[in-house]
Design an enzyme around this catalytic site. Structure first.
Site, PDB file in Angstrom:
ATOM      1  N   GLU A  71       0.843  -1.197   0.000  1.00 35.84           N
ATOM      2  CA  GLU A  71       0.000   0.000   0.000  1.00 35.84           C
ATOM      3  C   GLU A  71       0.881   1.251   0.000  1.00 35.84           C
ATOM      4  O   GLU A  71       1.715   1.416   0.880  1.00 35.84           O
ATOM      5  CB  GLU A  71      -0.927  -0.036   1.221  1.00 35.84           C
ATOM      6  CG  GLU A  71      -1.923  -1.185   1.136  1.00 35.84           C
ATOM      7  CD  GLU A  71      -2.383  -1.716   2.488  1.00 35.84           C
ATOM      8  OE1 GLU A  71      -2.378  -0.957   3.474  1.00 35.84           O
ATOM      9  OE2 GLU A  71      -2.736  -2.910   2.564  1.00 35.84           O
TER      10      GLU A  71
ATOM     11  N   GLU B  30      -4.500  -6.884   2.603  1.00 34.59           N
ATOM     12  CA  GLU B  30      -3.382  -7.682   3.117  1.00 34.59           C
ATOM     13  C   GLU B  30      -3.599  -9.173   2.952  1.00 34.59           C
ATOM     14  O   GLU B  30      -2.649  -9.941   2.771  1.00 34.59           O
ATOM     15  CB  GLU B  30      -3.136  -7.366   4.594  1.00 34.59           C
ATOM     16  CG  GLU B  30      -2.654  -5.942   4.876  1.00 34.59           C
ATOM     17  CD  GLU B  30      -3.785  -4.950   5.025  1.00 34.59           C
ATOM     18  OE1 GLU B  30      -4.955  -5.369   5.057  1.00 34.59           O
ATOM     19  OE2 GLU B  30      -3.500  -3.733   5.118  1.00 34.59           O
TER      20      GLU B  30
ATOM     21  N   PHE C  99       2.621  -1.167   8.547  1.00 32.51           N
ATOM     22  CA  PHE C  99       2.768  -1.386   9.983  1.00 32.51           C
ATOM     23  C   PHE C  99       2.637  -2.871  10.324  1.00 32.51           C
ATOM     24  O   PHE C  99       1.810  -3.578   9.760  1.00 32.51           O
ATOM     25  CB  PHE C  99       1.745  -0.571  10.770  1.00 32.51           C
ATOM     26  CG  PHE C  99       2.092   0.890  10.833  1.00 32.51           C
ATOM     27  CD1 PHE C  99       3.152   1.348  11.608  1.00 32.51           C
ATOM     28  CD2 PHE C  99       1.388   1.817  10.083  1.00 32.51           C
ATOM     29  CE1 PHE C  99       3.497   2.691  11.649  1.00 32.51           C
ATOM     30  CE2 PHE C  99       1.728   3.166  10.111  1.00 32.51           C
ATOM     31  CZ  PHE C  99       2.783   3.608  10.900  1.00 32.51           C
TER      32      PHE C  99
ATOM     33  N   PHE D 126      -0.460  -5.016  10.579  1.00 29.20           N
ATOM     34  CA  PHE D 126      -1.222  -5.443   9.400  1.00 29.20           C
ATOM     35  C   PHE D 126      -0.761  -6.821   8.922  1.00 29.20           C
ATOM     36  O   PHE D 126      -1.362  -7.414   8.032  1.00 29.20           O
ATOM     37  CB  PHE D 126      -1.167  -4.392   8.291  1.00 29.20           C
ATOM     38  CG  PHE D 126      -1.446  -2.986   8.788  1.00 29.20           C
ATOM     39  CD1 PHE D 126      -2.218  -2.790   9.927  1.00 29.20           C
ATOM     40  CD2 PHE D 126      -0.914  -1.873   8.159  1.00 29.20           C
ATOM     41  CE1 PHE D 126      -2.455  -1.516  10.423  1.00 29.20           C
ATOM     42  CE2 PHE D 126      -1.148  -0.597   8.647  1.00 29.20           C
ATOM     43  CZ  PHE D 126      -1.921  -0.413   9.784  1.00 29.20           C
ATOM     44  N   ILE D 127       0.297  -7.320   9.562  1.00 35.08           N
ATOM     45  CA  ILE D 127       0.653  -8.723   9.350  1.00 35.08           C
ATOM     46  C   ILE D 127      -0.515  -9.594   9.831  1.00 35.08           C
ATOM     47  O   ILE D 127      -0.820 -10.626   9.243  1.00 35.08           O
ATOM     48  CB  ILE D 127       1.958  -9.072  10.109  1.00 35.08           C
ATOM     49  CG1 ILE D 127       3.148  -8.443   9.372  1.00 35.08           C
ATOM     50  CG2 ILE D 127       2.133 -10.590  10.250  1.00 35.08           C
ATOM     51  CD1 ILE D 127       4.488  -8.648  10.063  1.00 35.08           C
TER      52      ILE D 127
ATOM     53  N   HIS E  31      -1.325  -0.208  16.331  1.00 35.89           N
ATOM     54  CA  HIS E  31      -0.180   0.167  15.491  1.00 35.89           C
ATOM     55  C   HIS E  31       1.143  -0.006  16.232  1.00 35.89           C
ATOM     56  O   HIS E  31       2.154   0.543  15.814  1.00 35.89           O
ATOM     57  CB  HIS E  31      -0.286   1.626  15.036  1.00 35.89           C
ATOM     58  CG  HIS E  31      -1.264   1.865  13.933  1.00 35.89           C
ATOM     59  ND1 HIS E  31      -2.621   1.816  14.121  1.00 35.89           N
ATOM     60  CD2 HIS E  31      -1.092   2.161  12.623  1.00 35.89           C
ATOM     61  CE1 HIS E  31      -3.236   2.076  12.977  1.00 35.89           C
ATOM     62  NE2 HIS E  31      -2.328   2.289  12.048  1.00 35.89           N
TER      63      HIS E  31
END
Ligand SMILES: Cc1ncc(C[n+]2csc(CCOP(=O)(O)OP(=O)(O)O)c2C)c(N)n1
Ligand SMILES: [Mg+2]
Lengths: 329, 326
Positions: free
Chosen positions: B29, B58, B81, B84-85, B127
């Site tokens: 992104e 994702e 970040f 977002f895994i 985050h």
């Protein structure tokens, strides 16, 4: 996808004034954030919704405390429109103990469960599952409550949107999926990250879908009313794509890390000319629906609410360090 | 040698590897405009086929990395970040960590997941997580956690060249930190620790964003007459057990600093290994300086209270050094 009907103005004056007041309150809150962010008073990032206020206002006006909303990282407007106390949110964004989450959450997690506000969200499309589950609970309770999820055009690319449309349609859940299409997913323009129209996606799941001018207060309000009535009547979900624009950056300090512009000044100016707030005001005044003195009085009132909220936030103490260990379970 | 910011060193690694091997591609992104500066200008230089913005998705991105890698490319999937895994976790946990094994080594998966993680910025709970413990537990995924610009560059280049999946993590709080970076080709092997400060009294293991405060603590403790050996594993998978155990056998004491929540952290894992394999050498209980098992709060006072810092690290070292058996 259907297009909205445009009807004449038959909303009562006090309702129109109330809608104006909510929009104005959101705008004032957000403008104060610009100032506080610049002054270094906010510990964390803020994503402002200036220019998008009509969407939150038009939707939430049909909801009460027993209905649910799930919001986004750009959530201040939703919180206020749903009846959240701006002072409690302000203190939260300041990271203070009197904040609605006692300084634990900040802007991206402001929530007030007593008002059915399931919270802003730091995860794009993170609210979708929450709101769909709340809609399931509303259906189980059988009291005609509804649930709303707000999400952006960027979030529309997340798979969970399709999953929610499917299950909500199958189960006829009282859910409104409200896409605030402000043309950008962070710094990526709409057409680089979304194929086709968002409002077209509902049809595949037999979810009634509508694309509206999200900067038109009255249209927004009417569209929401139809969808909320449908949901309350047990007829299932609606997808609303509200086209709008954010006047500010994606995040308040973006100038400090972006090395080049991602949208043109002309584009921003063109959208500012369609600013929903003055547009609604003009509509009210020129249509002789609400006298401008009344609107001036509202302006004075919301300004003082935000001033008081700021004083409240500033004067609130920091949380006790040890409180970091509370509230896990 | 030249002083470079961490993100600058990473940017250099991307440029060098993309120039070296045209199968290296980056997607994620807003990688074209680049939030952190690490991928800035790469699209202009290498074209938009190789440096490509994705929608926010994702779930498919992490899977796409696997597919593209299996089909012969060397993708870097930029997840922005670290939290977002989690949104893309399915493919990482169910596909990527197992594909090589399940297929008895038939396919190579030369891919890198890149993300910025960690707390200290009032970015709140969604985050600020430290996710390498979850990744460590998957098996089948290498995890690089450099703490200096030189290590970041050298490890990223190795990660891109590696035929197994690598998650490459940088702490958000240190993206601007500067350090000396060797000129020319600089590779750091995955799984090789580095002694950041030599000492004889106590072994201090610190990784990623914790290396800097641990180093300051070691320097301050030196003035008190406490000689600290700072071992930076640089990768948590593979973990350089030998280097850690060698140092522990020498000093007889071990403190581990880890920004992860304590439960099943890298620290607790290292601690278990030392208790198991260096038991005879230990003169004091092993101490872990970690984060309590809570989400990362927003208010600076709260966040500061739970994150390790040079003082809490030094305190733990002193406690271990002063330990006397009852
Ligand atoms: C799962 C996830 N991926 C990426 C991000 C980073 N991010 C935050 S906001 C954003 C763009 C969101 O765009 P949109 O949904 O259109 O909302 P807008 O910001 O325009 O209101 C991105 C990519 C995130 N917070 N969560
Ligand atoms: Mg958007």
């Amino acid at each position: 996808m259907t297009k909205p009907r445009t009807e004449g103005a038959n909303l009562p004056a006090d309702k129109l004034a109330e809608l104006y007041r909510t929009m104005r309150l959101i705008r004032d809150f957000e403008e104060s954030m610009i100032k506080f962010q610049k002054a270094g008073e906010l510990p964390g990032p803020v994503h402002l919704c200036i220019g998008q206020e009509a969407v939150a206002t038009g939707i939430c006006d049909h909801l009460d405390d027993t209905d649910y909303i799930a919001s986004t990282h750009r959530g201040h407007g939703h919180f206020i429109a749903k009846g959240g106390d701006p002072a409690l949110m302000m203190a939260e964004v300041f990271g203070r103990v009197d904040g609605i989450c006692q300084g634990k959450g900040g802007s991206m997690h402001a929530a007030d469960f007593s008002k059915g506000i399931l919270g802003a969200n730091g995860i794009v499309a993170g609210g979708v599952g929450l709101a769909t589950g709340a809609a399931y609970a509303c259906q189980l309770a059988g009291k005609g409550q509804v649930s709303v999820v707000f999400f952006g055009d960027g979030a529309a690319a997340q798979g969970v949107i399709s999953e929610a449309l499917n299950v909500a349609s199958l189960w006829k859940l009282p859910l409104l999926l409200v896409c605030e299409n402000n043309g950008y997913s962070e710094f990526s323009p709409y057409n680089t990250v979304n194929a086709g129209e968002i409002a077209d996606r509902g049809a595949a799941f037999k979810v009634p879908s509508i694309q509206v001018d999200g900067n038109d207060m009255v249209t927004m309000w009417r569209t929401a009313r139809t969808a909320v009535e449908r949901a309350r009547a047990g007829e299932g979900p609606t997808l609303i794509e509200a086209q709008t624009y954010r006047h500010r950056g994606h995040v308040e300090y973006e100038d400090t890390f972006l090395t080049k512009p991602y949208r043109s000044e002309e584009e921003v100016e063109a959208w500012k000319a369609k600013d929903p707030l003055p547009r609604f005001r003009d509509y009210l005044v020129s249509g002789e629906l609400v006298p401008s003195e009344d609107l001036d009085a509202i302006d004075a009132d919301t300004a003082s609410i935000i001033r008081n909220a700021a004083d409240f936030a500033r004067n609130s103490p920091w949380p006790e360090p040890g409180d970091a260990l509370k509230h896990m379970f | 040698m030249a002083r470079k910011r961490l993100m600058h060193a990473i940017h250099e690694a991307f440029v060098e590897e993309m120039e070296r091997d045209e199968r290296v591609v980056i997607f994620g992104e807003d990688v074209e405009i680049s939030l952190f500066g690490d991928t800035a200008g790469l699209a202009d230089r290498f074209g938009q086929m190789r440096v490509r913005n994705t929608p926010i998705c994702e779930n498919v991105m992490t899977g796409m990395a696997a597919g593209a890698a299996a089909a012969g490319y060397r993708p870097v999937c930029h997840l922005m970040f670290g939290n977002f895994i989690y949104t893309g976790f399915d493919a990482i946990a169910n596909q990527v960590s197992k594909l090589r094994y399940m297929t008895a080594g038939q396919i190579k998966l030369p891919l890198v997941y890149f993300a910025v993680y960690g707390g200290g910025r009032s970015a709140s709970a969604q985050h600020s997580d430290v996710m390498y413990p979850a990744l460590m537990n998957l098996g089948g995924i290498k995890v690089a956690v450099p703490g200096t610009p030189a290590d970041a560059k050298g490890l990223l280049k190795s990660a891109i060249r590696d035929d197994s999946p690598v998650v490459f993590l940088i702490t958000g709080g240190r993206t601007g930190a500067a350090g000396e970076v060797p000129d020319g080709e600089h590779l750091v092997p995955l799984g090789e620790a580095d002694i950041k400060h030599e000492g004889t009294d106590v072994t201090l293991v610190a990784m990623s964003g914790m290396v800097a405060p641990a180093l300051v603590a070691a320097q301050e403790l030196a003035k008190e007459g406490v000689s600290v050996e700072l071992v930076d594993p640089r990768c948590v998978v593979p973990l350089d057990e030998d280097a850690i155990l060698r140092s522990v056998c020498k000093t007889g004491r071990l403190v581990i600093v880890d920004e992860a929540r304590d439960m099943c952290s890298a620290a607790s894992h290292i601690s278990a290994i030392a208790a198991d394999k260096a038991f005879e050498s230990l003169k004091a209980p092993i101490r872990r300086v970690t984060v309590p098992d809570v989400a990362i709060p927003y208010a600076p006072v709260l966040e500061k209270h739970i994150l390790p810092n040079k003082d809490t690290i030094a305190e733990a070292v002193r406690a271990v050094v002063n330990y006397r058996k009852q």
